[in-house]
Design a protein around this motif. Structure first.
Motif: not given
Ligand code: ADP
Ligand code: MG
Length: 468
Positions: A192-193, A195-207, A220-224, A226-231
């Motif tokens: 987020s840019k 003080d309000t949190f952005g929408t979160k994603c949960e990543v599972k199965n990290l071993n 982090v790169a994927r979210h940025i 998306l947001l930069e592309n207005g999505e």
């Protein structure tokens, strides 16, 4: 303004207990044969009743105490309802409203809660035509720790997970091997840019810690992007694809009400204030306490200290050697020999167990010989190499191999005189004022004595002889 990353972790750890969470079937993470540690209770047969494993409850409370958390007065277990082949009852027994442990802190990260639940069975989908389910793991005690969304980088997240792994091992409550699935990390990530949190994603199965780091960086790169592309970022659960080194969408996030949580009517509620032996457990020395003690008592460099904190066998050896040597002033020298020389030998010969061949007594003797003038550092390294491969006492080895440093001027003087008579040029140079030439002569002395002469003594003898 830059994007700020926010991360909260959910970490599961299988607990070390003799039996499963709600039955007396063996809890054996090493069992390779499928479906041998099962019984009607953990297979979810109708008409069976669960019984709470006290050891598991104690383990979670111990973790809570070590984290400085609030330990529950009242606690209960709930049913989390969902259908999946790895969940024989059609629900998982977990804790919802009243976790055993709340609050606390580790490695600068605030903890939300730690609760107790049961693990699911293990499914394997390796064959294209069918799936296999192994119920050995179904009903194994599992703790879940949830952090507050207060982590701001992949590095910080990994550091926290490592610190928790260390703590669980020190407490003896879990083996916490990520590769074996004994500790499993899920990372919730948002950017987020404001003080309000952005929408979160949960990543599972990290071993592994490495995948935790990579998956967070990827998200982090994927979210940025998306947001930069207005999505928009869609809140969802994602997995990690090891081949492609990327996360992928698994399912949209379910809400708590989808699980229809309710207190398990088959289990008693616990009033922990009536069970003081659960709340007042003794803790072993914790990693943070051990760090402080090592800094105070030994003052070895941080990198060495961390080796001892993580590899407790090595740390115990270091402490034992110093205790036998009887002098903490030898700590840095001892540490150098352990973390660079011994570790180097071990790296080259991974099949040899150094602690089988080298006793703390013999290592302490080696350190004492090296700290005095009996062994040069070269001689000590050579002696250690022999101890590592063949065992034996350092003094005997050094004597046999002629490695004991010759400090006796009387013994060395004849050799010094002979070298002077055979090296006219450097001798003349030295006499003409070229100081450095003496090092060539000392070098000759070391060569002739096969490294056993004390170079300081040699230098002094040459100086004396040449200024006569
Ligand atoms: P949910 O209700 O979706 O399960 P929770 O509030 O229970 O979400 O939080 C689950 C985990 O996600 C916790 O570790 C929490 O710290 C973390 N978390 C919550 N909101 C965010 C956010 N916006 N960004 C990153 N992590 C978050
Ligand atoms: Mg939640």
């Amino acid at each position: 303004m830059e994007y700020k990353t926010t991360i909260g972790l959910e970490i599961h750890a299988e607990l070390r207990t003799n039996t499963k969470m709600f039955c007396n079937t063996k809890n054996d993470p090493e069992e390779k044969r499928p479906n041998v540690n099962i019984c009607p209770v953990c297979m979810g047969y109708p008409g069976t009743l669960p019984v709470i494993n006290k050891e598991a409850v104690k383990h979670v409370l111990k973790v809570g105490k070590a984290l400085g958390s609030r330990l529950a007065d009242f606690t209960e277990f709930d049913r989390k309802n969902y259908f999946y082949p790895d969940i024989p009852k059609g629900y998982q027994i977990t804790q919802y409203k009243y976790p055993l442990v709340s609050g606390g802190e580790l490695a600068g990260v605030k903890i939300t809660r730690v609760h107790l639940e049961e693990d699911t069975a293990r499914s394997s989908h390796e064959n294209a035509n069918y799936s296999l389910v192994d119920f050995n793991r179904a009903g194994v005690p599992l703790m879940e720790l949830v952090t507050e969304p207060v982590i701001h980088s992949a590095e910080e997240a990994v550091n926290f997970a490592r610190e928790l792994q260390l703590l669980l091992r020190y407490l003896g409550v879990s083996f916490a091997n990520m590769e074996k699935g004994e500790m499993r990390v899920e990372a919730n990530i948002s950017v987020s840019k404001t003080d309000t949190f952005g929408t979160k994603c949960e990543v599972k199965n990290l071993n592994s810690f490495k995948t935790v780091e990579k998956a967070i960086a990827y998200e982090v790169a994927r979210h940025i992007e998306l947001l930069e592309n207005g999505e928009k970022v869609i809140q969802e659960t994602r997995g990690w694809n090891e081949q492609k080194q990327e996360t992928f969408s698994q399912r949209s996030k379910e809400n708590a009400h989808d699980y229809r949580y309710f207190p398990d009517p088959d289990l008693p509620k616990l009033q922990l204030s009536e069970m003081p032996e659960f709340l007042n457990q003794d803790l072993p020395e914790l990693p943070s306490e051990k760090r402080a003690r090592f800094d105070k008592d030994y003052g070895v460099k941080e990198e060495d200290r961390e080796m001892y904190i993580v590899d407790t066998k090595l740390g115990d050896f270091f402490e034992e050697v110093l205790k036998i040597a009887g002098d903490n002033k030898l700590s840095i020298l001892t540490s150098n020999y352990i973390t660079s020389d011994l570790a180097g030998l071990q790296k080259g010969n991974p099949d040899i167990d150094p602690f089988k061949n080298i006793s703390a007594e013999n290592f302490a003797e080696l350190i004492k010989m090296a700290s005095g003038s009996e062994l040069s550092s070269r001689g000590a390294k050579d002696t250690l190499a022999i101890m590592f491969k063949e065992g034996g006492e350092p003094r005997k080895i050094a004597e046999e191999k002629g490695l004991i440093q010759k400090n006796d001027e009387g013994e060395l003087i004849a050799m010094v005189q002979k070298i002077i008579s055979e090296n006219e040029k450097p001798v003349a140079e030295y006499r003409a004022g070229k100081e450095a030439s003496i090092m060539f002569l000392v070098g000759q002395g070391m060569k002739v004595s096969k490294g056993s002469a004390n170079p300081q003594v040699l230098k002094k003898l040459f100086e004396n002889e040449l200024t006569k």
